[in-house]
Write an enzyme that holds these catalytic residues in place. Structure first.
Site, short mmCIF file in Angstrom:
data_model
loop_
_atom_site.label_atom_id
_atom_site.label_comp_id
_atom_site.label_asym_id
_atom_site.label_seq_id
_atom_site.Cartn_x
_atom_site.Cartn_y
_atom_site.Cartn_z
N ALA A 41 0.82 -1.21 0.00
CA ALA A 41 0.00 0.00 0.00
C ALA A 41 0.86 1.26 0.00
O ALA A 41 0.63 2.19 -0.79
CB ALA A 41 -0.94 -0.01 1.21
N GLU A 42 1.86 1.30 0.86
CA GLU A 42 2.71 2.50 0.90
C GLU A 42 3.51 2.65 -0.39
O GLU A 42 3.76 3.76 -0.85
CB GLU A 42 3.66 2.48 2.10
CG GLU A 42 4.44 3.77 2.21
CD GLU A 42 5.14 3.96 3.54
OE1 GLU A 42 6.14 4.72 3.55
OE2 GLU A 42 4.72 3.38 4.55
N THR A 43 3.88 1.54 -1.00
CA THR A 43 4.62 1.60 -2.26
C THR A 43 3.80 2.26 -3.35
O THR A 43 4.30 3.16 -4.04
CB THR A 43 5.07 0.18 -2.69
OG1 THR A 43 5.98 -0.32 -1.70
CG2 THR A 43 5.75 0.21 -4.04
#
Length: 142
Positions: free
Chosen positions: A62-64
């Site tokens: 998700a953060e990527t």
């Protein structure tokens, strides 16, 4: 498009493989200003002890996608995109196969962007939902 997007992030294949992105087998599928899509296999590198997808692997995916989406829209010569806050709700377990993260921006500001990320399985069932705030900061010299 997959190969082109991988080159977008990291020009050096060895550098790519030596990041979390490479270690977890993430692959960029689509990058536009209003949508970023990436996949990640569910296997030994992404499972927790009980054999299901590790929540931390979902959060990393998700953060990527949020960071890539922000990076794609900033001045890369003078700015960097860095994760500032993330939350996630893990809704369904997954033992194997592929998960797909789709990120859409909720806010595009001068100093931050906020992304809605939905991680689904091959049947489009929701595995995880996340929101990530990415800070846009000046690059430091040196």
């Amino acid at each position: 498009m997959e190969h082109e997007n991988e080159q977008f992030m990291l020009q050096d294949q060895a550098q790519y493989e030596n990041t979390m992105f490479g270690a977890l087998g993430m692959r960029m599928v689509e990058i536009t200003p209003d949508r970023v899509v990436a996949t990640m296999p569910v296997g030994p590198a992404t499972r927790q002890y009980f054999g299901v997808l590790h929540g931390g692997a979902s959060v990393a995916l998700a953060e990527t996608v949020a960071s890539v989406g922000t990076y794609h829209q900033i001045d890369k010569e003078t700015q960097m995109a860095v994760g500032m806050e993330i939350n996630a709700n893990h809704l369904r377990s997954k033992r194997d196969g592929i998960v797909t993260a789709t990120a859409t921006p909720l806010h595009k500001g001068r100093t931050s962007m906020v992304w809605d990320i939905r991680i689904t399985d091959e049947e489009d069932r929701l595995i995880c939902i996340s929101r990530c705030t990415v800070a846009i900061v000046p690059k430091r010299s040196g």
